[in-house]
Design an enzyme around this catalytic site. Structure first.
Site, PDB file in Angstrom:
ATOM      1  N   ASP A  39      -4.841  -4.089  -7.056  1.00 41.33           N
ATOM      2  CA  ASP A  39      -4.281  -5.437  -7.088  1.00 41.33           C
ATOM      3  C   ASP A  39      -5.250  -6.577  -6.724  1.00 41.33           C
ATOM      4  O   ASP A  39      -4.823  -7.721  -6.565  1.00 41.33           O
ATOM      5  CB  ASP A  39      -2.966  -5.526  -6.294  1.00 41.33           C
ATOM      6  CG  ASP A  39      -3.099  -5.098  -4.852  1.00 41.33           C
ATOM      7  OD1 ASP A  39      -4.191  -4.682  -4.445  1.00 41.33           O
ATOM      8  OD2 ASP A  39      -2.085  -5.162  -4.126  1.00 41.33           O
ATOM      9  N   HIS A  95      -7.473  -0.050  -4.215  1.00 43.91           N
ATOM     10  CA  HIS A  95      -6.274  -0.727  -4.728  1.00 43.91           C
ATOM     11  C   HIS A  95      -6.549  -1.571  -5.969  1.00 43.91           C
ATOM     12  O   HIS A  95      -7.531  -2.309  -6.028  1.00 43.91           O
ATOM     13  CB  HIS A  95      -5.585  -1.561  -3.645  1.00 43.91           C
ATOM     14  CG  HIS A  95      -5.203  -0.703  -2.474  1.00 43.91           C
ATOM     15  ND1 HIS A  95      -4.965  -1.192  -1.221  1.00 43.91           N
ATOM     16  CD2 HIS A  95      -5.003   0.644  -2.376  1.00 43.91           C
ATOM     17  CE1 HIS A  95      -4.646  -0.208  -0.402  1.00 43.91           C
ATOM     18  NE2 HIS A  95      -4.665   0.924  -1.074  1.00 43.91           N
ATOM     19  N   CYS A  98      -0.666  -7.680  -1.530  1.00 43.35           N
ATOM     20  CA  CYS A  98      -0.695  -6.588  -0.540  1.00 43.35           C
ATOM     21  C   CYS A  98       0.394  -6.743   0.516  1.00 43.35           C
ATOM     22  O   CYS A  98       0.984  -5.757   0.962  1.00 43.35           O
ATOM     23  CB  CYS A  98      -2.017  -6.575   0.215  1.00 43.35           C
ATOM     24  SG  CYS A  98      -3.483  -6.513  -0.791  1.00 43.35           S
ATOM     25  N   ASP A 130      -2.230   5.936  -2.981  1.00 39.16           N
ATOM     26  CA  ASP A 130      -1.652   4.767  -2.316  1.00 39.16           C
ATOM     27  C   ASP A 130      -0.804   4.046  -3.366  1.00 39.16           C
ATOM     28  O   ASP A 130      -1.182   3.985  -4.547  1.00 39.16           O
ATOM     29  CB  ASP A 130      -2.749   3.804  -1.830  1.00 39.16           C
ATOM     30  CG  ASP A 130      -3.291   4.159  -0.451  1.00 39.16           C
ATOM     31  OD1 ASP A 130      -2.998   5.271   0.044  1.00 39.16           O
ATOM     32  OD2 ASP A 130      -4.014   3.321   0.132  1.00 39.16           O
ATOM     33  N   ASP A 170       0.829  -1.207   0.000  1.00 43.08           N
ATOM     34  CA  ASP A 170       0.000   0.000   0.000  1.00 43.08           C
ATOM     35  C   ASP A 170       0.860   1.253   0.000  1.00 43.08           C
ATOM     36  O   ASP A 170       0.454   2.293  -0.511  1.00 43.08           O
ATOM     37  CB  ASP A 170      -0.893   0.040   1.257  1.00 43.08           C
ATOM     38  CG  ASP A 170      -1.896  -1.105   1.291  1.00 43.08           C
ATOM     39  OD1 ASP A 170      -1.846  -1.966   0.392  1.00 43.08           O
ATOM     40  OD2 ASP A 170      -2.703  -1.140   2.230  1.00 43.08           O
TER      41      ASP A 170
HETATM   42  O1  DAV Z   1     -10.646  -5.789  -3.396  1.00 43.59           O
HETATM   43  O2  DAV Z   1     -10.888  -6.051  -1.346  1.00 43.59           O
HETATM   44  C1  DAV Z   1      -7.909  -5.614  -1.784  1.00 43.59           C
HETATM   45  C2  DAV Z   1      -6.613  -4.875  -1.775  1.00 43.59           C
HETATM   46  C3  DAV Z   1      -6.293  -4.229  -0.493  1.00 43.59           C
HETATM   47  N1  DAV Z   1      -4.917  -3.765  -0.483  1.00 43.59           N
HETATM   48  C4  DAV Z   1     -10.295  -5.593  -2.268  1.00 43.59           C
HETATM   49  C5  DAV Z   1      -9.069  -4.761  -2.009  1.00 43.59           C
END
Ligand code: DAV
Length: 381
Positions: free
Chosen positions: A254, A252, A359, A204, A113
């Site tokens: 990813d 995010h 992540c 981020d 992040d």
């Molecule tokens: O799609 O739940 C996941 C990524 C969080 N860094 C989601 C986000």
């Protein structure tokens, strides 16, 4: 734009798939359900944390998550990948700047992040949660060491944001809560406008997908137009492409749109691109977009702000080898059919601490150089 690596090179990574040699893996220690703040809302009465409450994630959950993180580290080390870990702080402490007081921090499980590795550079993202403003301190012991050991390491930090009330739209979460997913997509995603105002640049690191010379940046609840513009000016030798997806509450890129190897992208089957140029750019350059499998679990885990789409949140060890959460059988079968060696990694207990296998990691070194995988560009995109 790339120079050949010297023996002293510690930091270098241009994309998400080249052979991984060195990586940071986060820790679950002391993570918090963060105290109320304007950037984000936690309202989980079903899990004992109704709106306005905050506190540490239960110790037994942290222990389980750390077991899975440590096991993941062993898997990576057994494959000859060097692994570094952050130094947790007391995340239950109140923090403040001259502008605000925040009653808790968050944690240091998801380094992705915060740390954006582009070539010989690691860039500390601005972040937009007050609870995460000081999180970079957990990574400073590592970054200081890389700086000492690698004369070519470019250590950068984006301008720390003020995060005053002017940074957030007043009353946003109340309005958000009253809308359906379709209304959120119509009112927020198509306007590329969620809780953040354009008062200051915010992003981020986990909103950036790295494809060599091309970086794809998702506009989201954590990344505003100023953030994308800042990245564009900061990486003048790269092409920065902004993207939005069919998702009312994006956090995010990813678990949404990830490259697996040159020419192949795994796309969240629900969060399809709303940015037509993105699809056209992939088509022109022979990048296939494959929809991911249906997640194994229909619900997100207890006390998790991440979605079941963590099924997509995978880590490439090289263009043929991918780490996938071990419960995600359909996803593993799909990747097997696409020709990958799949390494199953138990990781579901880590989700409440901020994410999955992508992540929880941040690249330090991958072999390879900066290549142009999209020679046929679209004017103005
Ligand atoms: O799609 O739940 C996941 C990524 C969080 N860094 C989601 C986000």
């Amino acid at each position: 734009m790339t120079s050949p690596d010297k023996p002293s090179t510690v930091v270098c990574s241009w994309n998400e798939w080249d052979p991984l040699r060195h990586v940071i893996v986060g820790r679950a220690d002391g993570a918090m359900i963060q105290a109320p703040e304007p950037a984000v809302q936690r309202d989980w009465p079903q899990w004992g944390y109704p709106l306005g409450t905050y506190g540490p994630l239960p110790q037994e959950m942290a222990d389980k998550a750390n077991e899975q993180l440590d096991n993941f580290v062993r898997i990576l080390e057994n494959r000859g990948i060097r692994v570094d870990r952050p130094t947790p702080l007391d995340f239950s402490q109140t923090v403040q700047t001259p502008d605000w007081v925040q009653k808790s921090m968050f944690g240091c499980m998801p380094p992705r992040d915060l740390l954006l590795t582009v070539g010989h550079q690691i860039l500390e993202a601005t972040m937009c949660y007050r609870s995460r403003w000081f999180e970079y301190l957990c990574y400073r012991p590592l970054l200081e060491r890389y700086f000492q050991d690698d004369p070519d390491f470019r250590w950068e930090a984006a301008p720390k944001p003020r995060l005053t009330d002017r940074t957030y739209r007043d009353g946003f979460w109340q309005e958000f809560g009253a809308k359906s997913e379709e209304e959120r997509i119509r009112d927020y995603s198509l306007n590329k406008q969620w809780v953040l105002t354009e008062h200051e640049p915010l992003f981020d690191a986990a909103e950036v997908g790295r494809f060599g010379r091309d970086l794809f940046v998702q506009r989201s609840t954590t990344t505003n137009a100023g953030g994308v513009s800042w990245l564009r000016r900061h990486f003048p030798d790269h092409r920065i492409h902004e993207a939005v997806f069919y998702e009312g509450d994006p956090v995010h890129i990813d678990a949404t749109f990830i490259p697996l190897r040159p020419g192949l992208i795994l796309n969240n089957r629900k969060r399809v691109p709303l940015t037509a140029e993105l699809v056209e750019l992939c088509r022109r350059n022979d990048w296939e977009i494959v929809p991911c499998a249906v997640p194994a679990r229909p619900e997100k885990p207890r006390l998790s702000f991440c979605s079941p789409w963590l099924t997509m949140n995978t880590l490439m060890l090289d263009p043929k080898t991918i780490c996938v959460e071990s419960g995600e059988t359909a996803q593993m079968e799909l990747l097997d059919k696409l020709g990958f060696e799949v390494i199953p990694v138990p990781f579901w207990d880590v989700a409440p601490f901020g994410g999955g296998l992508h992540c929880s990691t941040a690249d330090v070194y991958r072999e390879g150089t900066c290549e142009d995988y999209f020679p046929k560009q679209i004017a103005g995109y």
